[in-house]
Design a protein around this motif. Structure first.
Motif, PDB file in Angstrom:
ATOM      1  N   LEU A  54      48.538 -13.094 119.619  1.00  0.00           N
ATOM      2  CA  LEU A  54      47.590 -14.180 119.428  1.00  0.00           C
ATOM      3  C   LEU A  54      48.344 -15.329 118.764  1.00  0.00           C
ATOM      4  N   SER A  55      48.242 -16.542 119.354  1.00  0.00           N
ATOM      5  CA  SER A  55      48.973 -17.685 118.796  1.00  0.00           C
ATOM      6  C   SER A  55      48.210 -18.965 119.051  1.00  0.00           C
ATOM      7  N   MET A  56      48.399 -19.922 118.134  1.00  0.00           N
ATOM      8  CA  MET A  56      47.805 -21.241 118.320  1.00  0.00           C
ATOM      9  C   MET A  56      48.540 -22.011 119.410  1.00  0.00           C
ATOM     10  N   PHE A  57      49.802 -21.638 119.698  1.00  0.00           N
ATOM     11  CA  PHE A  57      50.636 -22.349 120.662  1.00  0.00           C
ATOM     12  C   PHE A  57      50.678 -21.604 121.976  1.00  0.00           C
ATOM     13  N   ASP A  58      50.374 -22.331 123.027  1.00  0.00           N
ATOM     14  CA  ASP A  58      50.410 -21.747 124.365  1.00  0.00           C
ATOM     15  C   ASP A  58      51.808 -21.975 124.939  1.00  0.00           C
ATOM     16  N   ASP A  59      52.762 -21.131 124.501  1.00  0.00           N
ATOM     17  CA  ASP A  59      54.175 -21.324 124.835  1.00  0.00           C
ATOM     18  C   ASP A  59      54.677 -20.093 125.568  1.00  0.00           C
ATOM     19  N   GLU A  60      55.274 -20.280 126.729  1.00  0.00           N
ATOM     20  CA  GLU A  60      55.748 -19.157 127.534  1.00  0.00           C
ATOM     21  C   GLU A  60      56.879 -18.418 126.818  1.00  0.00           C
ATOM     22  N   ASN A  61      57.727 -19.154 126.075  1.00  0.00           N
ATOM     23  CA  ASN A  61      58.811 -18.488 125.352  1.00  0.00           C
ATOM     24  C   ASN A  61      58.255 -17.557 124.281  1.00  0.00           C
ATOM     25  N   VAL A  62      57.217 -18.015 123.563  1.00  0.00           N
ATOM     26  CA  VAL A  62      56.596 -17.163 122.550  1.00  0.00           C
ATOM     27  C   VAL A  62      55.970 -15.933 123.196  1.00  0.00           C
ATOM     28  N   ALA A  63      55.291 -16.155 124.313  1.00  0.00           N
ATOM     29  CA  ALA A  63      54.663 -15.035 125.012  1.00  0.00           C
ATOM     30  C   ALA A  63      55.706 -14.040 125.495  1.00  0.00           C
ATOM     31  N   ARG A  64      56.864 -14.572 126.023  1.00  0.00           N
ATOM     32  CA  ARG A  64      57.909 -13.674 126.516  1.00  0.00           C
ATOM     33  C   ARG A  64      58.497 -12.835 125.381  1.00  0.00           C
ATOM     34  N   LYS A  65      58.744 -13.459 124.221  1.00  0.00           N
ATOM     35  CA  LYS A  65      59.288 -12.707 123.094  1.00  0.00           C
ATOM     36  C   LYS A  65      58.294 -11.651 122.611  1.00  0.00           C
ATOM     37  N   MET A  66      57.007 -12.008 122.653  1.00  0.00           N
ATOM     38  CA  MET A  66      55.999 -11.035 122.225  1.00  0.00           C
ATOM     39  C   MET A  66      55.955  -9.847 123.179  1.00  0.00           C
ATOM     40  N   ARG A  67      56.062 -10.133 124.482  1.00  0.00           N
ATOM     41  CA  ARG A  67      56.060  -9.027 125.449  1.00  0.00           C
ATOM     42  C   ARG A  67      57.322  -8.177 125.312  1.00  0.00           C
ATOM     43  N   GLU A  68      58.472  -8.842 125.045  1.00  0.00           N
ATOM     44  CA  GLU A  68      59.701  -8.078 124.853  1.00  0.00           C
ATOM     45  C   GLU A  68      59.604  -7.160 123.642  1.00  0.00           C
TER      46      GLU A  68
END
Length: 822
Positions: free
Chosen positions: A764-778
């Motif tokens: 869950l994040s305030m920023f809709d950032d693909e890099n953040v999402a990718r790191k979270m999935r990793e």
């Protein structure tokens, strides 16, 4: 040496040995006869006397200065040369010595019977110091006694001077030769090198000891040596030889100029030759380059596309090329010897002549000038003249050279451009004036918009205060009084009516702000509602006609509605009448709205006036209509009413739709999710929320509390607490914020998945950032949701992630199986 007697001629002057003089003296005393060398003879006494006379005459005529002194230092004899050199010495012979110590050395050497010879300084009779070579000895008799001290003096002053001059000359020669940049050599009579200066050594790349003693054949080879010998032979024959030829040295051909002269001795015999060699390879190359440059210049001059001319220093034309002839329509013969003033326009002659004079005086090195020429046919043409001087090697001017480019067409174009620029500047000034007026209008419009906004706020506040709030306060008073009455039914009925009025007021305000009819029933119905509202509120009777299909584009529909609303309100404010007509039609790909009234009208030009204080609403509307590709045409005059024709395209692209008019599609819609939790937990899905903002955590918990199959087991304020609570509470799913203190959500997710791989994590994040999402999935998260998404999206993700079966959990973090809302 044999000395012959000659009574009439003086005997030849020869140096005489003092021993011979003494021997003859002894023979005379004893009556013996001796020869010139001092050997006894068997001649009679007369012959001895003659020999003595000859000997004495020889002494007197000797070129050497001879003097004799007794052992006790008494000077008793000096010959004629001695007298001429030293004068009369007197009793002290040491007075002629410059260095008294040297005199003592001489006497101390010869007194014991020794001999002394050497160079020393002595005074002559004029007390001038002379260089003397002295041979001194003591003469002894048969008994070994010293009978005389003899000194033979040779004046070597001139020789010493000559030797010094020779030494100085040799030093000068060697100094010059060693420092000379030219190669200098000397060859002896055998044609072998006797001297080679450093430049010669460098030229041959050989030290002097490898050059001296060698012939030209040994250094240059037989073929080149033969040529060099022929030149040497001419010099040894007494000729001064100057040659220029090439030699191959170290495999490279070089050019040299050579001067050779004979060197002679004092008798005029040639003893050697001296040569000076100058490397002229660079000069030859420069001459060849100059020749090539001259040929190149000649080719450029004759074939250049621009005119070229050579002139004398007086300004007369000497040579021209074909391009210059074509430029002025003269032949080369006609232009030759003409003065440049004859082809120069009178209006440009003075400046051209001034620049030319500055060039001659050295004030400038060249100049360029756009000037007018007069052709042979009298036509005036423009040329760009570039002029400079060709100079001699000493820097003095030799010729003038000029180039001339035909720029007649360019000048004509420049004139046209200047005219266009003047026109453009005038237009720019006019447009600037309009822009400045428009800017002032926009500035006034912005003020009016702020005032209009404030007016609308006051109107809404007045409605809320004067109508809605008063009704609600009245209902509250009625409710309070009803509690004190025995029969409150009548009061409650009155309260009900007050509440109905409050609802009506709020509904009216809501409809004014955004009429529901516009979104539910289309543009035509909305315009009909607007006509009724104007009649009810302002008494304006609107005659409406629609002859166009319904508008499907919601943004365009809102835009047209607001435009008609503004124009009708403008009629209410300014027309002074109570009637208006609205006609909607379709023409090709456009919608045309005509709004008219029979009112007082106005002059449309005031909309463009910089001092206009009204009409800014119409200016704003016109600009907005043009911004979406339409137009607003105003037909009006004072006393003749107004006609507004609004033309807009049938549909708008997203880029032209005002942001406020775009329909929103992100409002949450009610959804019913299937319950997957019962498959794994009969008590519901166990969820842990981790977020460092307490208000947001409480909002998330409130959101899921209404879901019967979701159980909130805990909440954490940072990553470390989330990890510890996951260990303790064993939730099925963790909703993890990424940015948290102590330990961020990415690291906490990685730790949870390492220790408890069955626990699902939603990022869950305030920023809709693909890099953040990718790191979270990793890190192991099953899904990622932005906080900007709706609550229903998060609920949906919770149900989907919790409903995954354990046997497919290994693939839940892959991009194709991970739910991400952004």
């Amino acid at each position: 040496m044999i000395i012959e007697k000659n009574n009439k001629t003086r005997a030849k002057s020869v140096p005489v040995d003092a021993n011979a003089v003494e021997a003859r003296a002894r023979a005379t005393e004893s009556g013996e006869t001796v020869d010139v060398a001092g050997t006894p003879a068997v001649e009679p006494g007369r012959q001895v006397e003659e020999a003595l006379l000859i000997f004495k005459e020889s002494l007197e005529n000797s070129v050497d200065a001879i003097g004799m002194t007794t052992p006790d230092g008494h000077h008793y004899y000096q010959n004629r040369a001695f007298t001429e050199l030293f004068g009369t010495v007197g009793h002290d012979p040491s007075s002629v010595y410059v260095d008294k110590k040297k005199a003592d050395e001489v006497f101390q050497t010869i007194m014991p019977g020794g001999r002394w010879s050497g160079e020393l300084k002595m005074y002559n009779k004029d007390r001038q110091v002379r260089d003397i070579f002295l041979r001194a000895y003591a003469n002894k008799n048969d008994h070994g006694n010293i009978t005389a001290l003899v000194g033979i003096h040779t004046d070597i002053t001139e020789r010493k001077q000559a030797e010094e001059e020779l030494r100085i000359s040799e030093n000068k020669f060697r100094s010059i030769a060693e420092k000379a940049s030219d190669s200098i050599f000397i060859k002896d009579i055998s044609r072998r090198y006797a001297f080679a200066n450093p430049a010669m050594q460098e030229l041959l790349d050989m030290p002097e000891n490898e050059i001296v003693g060698k012939s030209a054949d040994e250094i240059f080879g037989s073929e080149q040596g033969r040529i060099i010998r022929e030149i040497d032979d001419k010099a040894f024959c007494g000729q001064s030889v100057n040659t220029a030829r090439s030699l191959v040295i170290d495999g490279k051909e070089k050019f040299f100029s050579t001067s050779q002269i004979p060197l002679v001795d004092s008798n005029g015999a040639i003893t050697s030759i001296m040569g000076i060699v100058r490397d002229i390879t660079a000069i030859k190359q420069a001459e060849e380059a100059l020749r090539e440059n001259e040929e190149r210049f000649r080719a450029i001059f004759n074939n250049a596309a621009v005119g070229m001319a050579l002139t004398s220093l007086t300004g007369h034309i000497l040579k021209v090329n074909q391009a210059f002839c074509m430029f002025l329509a003269y032949s080369p013969e006609e232009l030759t010897d003409m003065h440049f003033s004859e082809v120069t326009h009178p209006g440009d002659f003075d400046i051209d002549a001034r620049l030319y004079q500055e060039l001659i005086e050295g004030v400038r090195t060249s100049y360029m000038l756009d000037k007018r020429y007069v052709r042979k046919d009298g036509k005036v043409v423009w040329g760009r003249l570039g002029f400079s001087l060709l100079r001699n090697t000493d820097g003095s001017p030799k010729y003038g050279v000029g180039t001339c480019e035909d720029i007649t067409a360019r000048k004509r174009a420049e004139k046209e451009i200047r005219h266009l620029n003047q026109t453009l500047e005038q237009q720019v000034a006019e447009r600037t004036e309009i822009a400045e007026a428009r800017a002032r209008q926009l500035q006034a419009l912005s003020v009016e918009m702020v005032e209009a906004e404030e007016h609308e706020r006051q109107r809404i506040a007045q409605i809320l205060h004067e109508d809605l709030q008063q009704i609600l306060v009245g209902a509250r008073f009625q409710a309070q009084s009803a509690s004190r009455r025995a029969n409150p039914d009548a009061v409650f009925a009155h309260i009900d009516r007050l509440l109905e009025e409050a609802i009506a007021v709020s509904r009216g305000l809501s409809q004014q702000l955004s009429p529901p009819v516009l979104h539910q029933f289309g543009l035509a119905a909305a315009l009909e509602w607007l006509a009724r509202e104007n009649d009810e509120q302002f008494g304006l009777k609107v005659q409406l006609e629609t002859h166009a299909p319904d508008v499907k584009d919601s943004s365009l529909k809102v835009f047209i509605f607001r435009a008609v609303q503004e124009l009708l309100f403008n009629i209410v404010k300014h027309s002074g009448v109570k009637s208006a007509n609205v006609i909607l039609t379709a023409v090709d790909q456009h919608l045309v709205l005509t709004i008219s009234d029979p009112g007082r009208g106005f002059d449309p030009e005031i909309l463009n006036s910089p001092v206009k204080k009204g009409g800014l609403g119409l200016v704003s509307l016109r600009e907005r209509v043009r911004a979406i590709g339409g137009d607003l045409v105003i037909d009006s005059a004072p006393g003749r009413g107004c006609r507004f024709t609004l033309t807009v395209p049938r549909s708008l692209s997203e880029t032209t739709v005002p942001e406020a008019a775009r329909p929103r599609s992100d409002e949450p819609q009610p959804m019913i999710f299937p319950s997957y939790a019962a498959v794994f937990d009969p008590n519901g899905i166990r969820v842990l929320f981790a977020d460092d903002h307490q208000v947001l955590r409480q909002g998330l918990i409130s959101m899921v509390k209404g879901q019967p199959d979701i159980v909130v087991v805990g909440e954490a304020a940072d990553g470390e607490e989330a990890l510890e609570l996951t260990r303790q509470l064993n939730p099925r799913l963790v909703v993890m914020d990424i940015s948290m203190p102590k330990m961020d959500g990415i690291e906490a997710t990685r730790r949870i998945k390492e220790e408890m791989p069955d626990v699902r994590v939603i990022g869950l994040s305030m920023f809709d950032d693909e890099n953040v999402a990718r790191k979270m999935r990793e890190a192991g998260a099953a899904a990622f949701v932005s906080k900007s998404e709706s609550s229903t999206e998060l609920l949906k993700t919770i149900y989907e992630v919790a409903g995954n079966r354990p046997d497919v959990a290994r693939t839940e973090s892959s991009p194709e199986n991970t739910h991400k809302t952004s």
